[in-house]
Write a protein that holds these residues in place. Structure first.
Motif, short mmCIF file in Angstrom:
data_model
loop_
_atom_site.label_atom_id
_atom_site.label_comp_id
_atom_site.label_asym_id
_atom_site.label_seq_id
_atom_site.Cartn_x
_atom_site.Cartn_y
_atom_site.Cartn_z
N ILE A 161 0.84 -1.19 0.00
CA ILE A 161 0.00 0.00 0.00
C ILE A 161 0.89 1.25 0.00
O ILE A 161 1.84 1.34 0.78
CB ILE A 161 -0.92 0.00 1.24
N PRO A 162 0.59 2.23 -0.85
CA PRO A 162 1.39 3.47 -0.85
C PRO A 162 1.39 4.14 0.52
O PRO A 162 0.35 4.26 1.17
CB PRO A 162 0.67 4.34 -1.89
N GLY A 163 2.56 4.56 0.96
CA GLY A 163 2.69 5.28 2.22
C GLY A 163 2.62 4.41 3.45
O GLY A 163 2.57 4.93 4.57
N ARG A 164 2.62 3.10 3.29
CA ARG A 164 2.52 2.21 4.44
C ARG A 164 3.41 0.99 4.22
O ARG A 164 3.57 0.53 3.09
CB ARG A 164 1.07 1.77 4.62
N SER A 165 3.98 0.46 5.29
CA SER A 165 4.80 -0.75 5.21
C SER A 165 4.07 -1.89 5.90
O SER A 165 3.74 -1.81 7.08
CB SER A 165 6.16 -0.53 5.88
N ASN A 166 3.80 -2.95 5.15
CA ASN A 166 3.22 -4.17 5.70
C ASN A 166 4.30 -5.25 5.74
O ASN A 166 5.21 -5.27 4.91
CB ASN A 166 2.05 -4.66 4.83
N VAL A 167 4.16 -6.16 6.68
CA VAL A 167 5.17 -7.20 6.88
C VAL A 167 4.55 -8.57 6.66
O VAL A 167 3.48 -8.88 7.19
CB VAL A 167 5.78 -7.12 8.30
N LEU A 168 5.23 -9.39 5.87
CA LEU A 168 4.81 -10.76 5.61
C LEU A 168 6.00 -11.67 5.86
O LEU A 168 7.10 -11.41 5.35
CB LEU A 168 4.34 -10.91 4.15
N ARG A 169 5.79 -12.71 6.65
CA ARG A 169 6.85 -13.69 6.90
C ARG A 169 6.50 -15.03 6.28
O ARG A 169 5.38 -15.52 6.45
CB ARG A 169 7.12 -13.84 8.40
N LEU A 170 7.47 -15.63 5.60
CA LEU A 170 7.31 -16.93 4.98
C LEU A 170 8.53 -17.79 5.30
O LEU A 170 9.62 -17.26 5.55
CB LEU A 170 7.16 -16.80 3.47
N ARG A 171 8.32 -19.10 5.26
CA ARG A 171 9.43 -20.03 5.52
C ARG A 171 9.42 -21.12 4.45
O ARG A 171 8.67 -22.10 4.55
CB ARG A 171 9.30 -20.65 6.91
N PRO A 172 10.23 -20.97 3.39
CA PRO A 172 10.28 -22.01 2.35
C PRO A 172 10.92 -23.29 2.89
O PRO A 172 11.89 -23.23 3.65
CB PRO A 172 11.13 -21.38 1.25
N GLU A 173 10.37 -24.43 2.48
CA GLU A 173 10.85 -25.72 2.97
C GLU A 173 11.40 -26.62 1.86
O GLU A 173 12.01 -27.64 2.15
CB GLU A 173 9.71 -26.46 3.70
N LYS A 174 11.15 -26.27 0.61
CA LYS A 174 11.61 -27.11 -0.51
C LYS A 174 12.32 -26.25 -1.53
O LYS A 174 11.79 -25.22 -1.96
CB LYS A 174 10.42 -27.82 -1.18
N ALA A 175 13.52 -26.68 -1.94
CA ALA A 175 14.22 -25.97 -3.00
C ALA A 175 13.48 -26.16 -4.32
O ALA A 175 12.87 -27.19 -4.57
CB ALA A 175 15.65 -26.48 -3.11
N GLY A 176 13.54 -25.15 -5.17
CA GLY A 176 12.88 -25.24 -6.46
C GLY A 176 12.61 -23.86 -7.01
O GLY A 176 12.98 -22.84 -6.42
#
Length: 307
Positions: A161-176
């Motif tokens: 969103i313009p003018g705002r910082s949102n945070v998303l966390r992910l944890r990949p478990e498989k290479a590809g």
């Protein structure tokens, strides 16, 4: 074409990350639960139509309404609420991610900055690289309209969103190699605002990130600079002034052109320079169709050396 969404590179039903596994399990729970509810309702309707016509007592009717209209939906909704709450992120205060990536969404591409171990930003664009088993924090914002950052195989989506910082966390478990997309309509080329996602083994990712921090070493930049490309694009060590378009320092190491629009080949790159707006409507890059063929080919050759 109807089964295109089943491609494992972009399928939430083929999870390659811990968050995506939880979401896939919730999907199957709701699908099976919905099928059971449908069977129960259809069974009750069929029984009401073709069943025996003997009269029912008022007490039976009260119990039927209470169980079917109160107990059953309350229990089902409570189960869904519990499962949904269990999927909320559990980020302890002060919990530091293994990797932080700053993502700035623009019409119609992605600006990326990776934080290295010293906190320095390493610029890239339109292609996400991640290490297996690491908790990755994406800090999302936008410069123009609302976009949405989504890697279906790794987890849920988050708005930029313009003018705002949102945070998303992910944890990949498989290479590809997977595929990310913009999941919020953002204009004429919304469907062409995608990005490859490469999940490496940890040592391979460390080597990739170290290489990304180095300046470009390709020769033959004269045509690139003479055409004014450096006014919009950074190529570290050659042209450091541009900030309008994507960073091209290691452009030849990427898989696509124009944020997932075309595979990166010499022929596609030449076509892109001639008619970018025809290939990707709404793109802000000007056409270089008026350049002599040899000068345009020199730019293509230079860009393909930027590994």
């Amino acid at each position: 074409m109807g089964l295109a969404a089943c491609n494992t590179e972009q399928s939430a039903l083929h999870p390659a990350g811990s968050d995506a596994v939880d979401l896939a399990n919730l999907f199957w729970f709701m699908t099976i639960g919905g099928a059971l509810v449908w069977c129960i309702l259809m069974g009750a309707a069929i029984y009401a139509v073709v069943g025996k016509k003997r009269p029912r007592s008022e007490r039976f009717a009260d119990r039927f309404v209470f169980v079917g209209g109160v107990v059953f939906p309350t229990t089902g909704l409570a189960a869904l609420l519990i499962l949904g709450l269990a999927l909320l992120p559990d980020w302890a205060e002060g919990d530091v991610p293994d990797l932080r990536v700053h993502v700035v969404a623009e019409q119609f591409w992605w600006r990326l900055d990776y934080e290295d171990a010293d906190g320095m930003a390493i610029a890239s664009a339109n292609e996400v690289h991640l290490p297996v088993g690491a908790t990755v924090e994406f800090v999302l914002t936008s410069t123009d309209v609302i976009h949405s950052f989504w890697i279906p195989t790794l987890g849920g989506k988050m708005d930029a969103i313009p003018g705002r910082s949102n945070v998303l966390r992910l944890r990949p478990e498989k290479a590809g190699v997977y595929r990310g997309v913009c999941a919020e309509f953002c204009g004429s080329s919304h469907a062409l605002m995608a990005f490859p996602v490469v999940v490496h083994e940890p040592d391979d990712f460390a080597a990739w990130l170290a290489a990304q921090g180095q300046p470009a070493t390709a020769a033959g930049a004269e045509a690139f600079l003479a055409a004014g490309c450096g006014a919009c694009h950074v190529v570290r060590g050659i042209s450091d002034a541009g900030s309008v378009g994507p960073d091209l320092t290691h452009f030849a190491g990427r898989r696509t052109i124009g944020a997932g629009t075309l595979p990166l080949t010499a022929a596609n790159l030449a076509d892109w320079l001639v008619a970018p707006a025809h290939i990707k409507p709404g793109v802000r890059m000007p056409s270089f169709a008026t350049l002599p063929d040899d000068e345009r080919q020199a730019i293509v050759d230079f860009l393909l050396e930027l590994k």
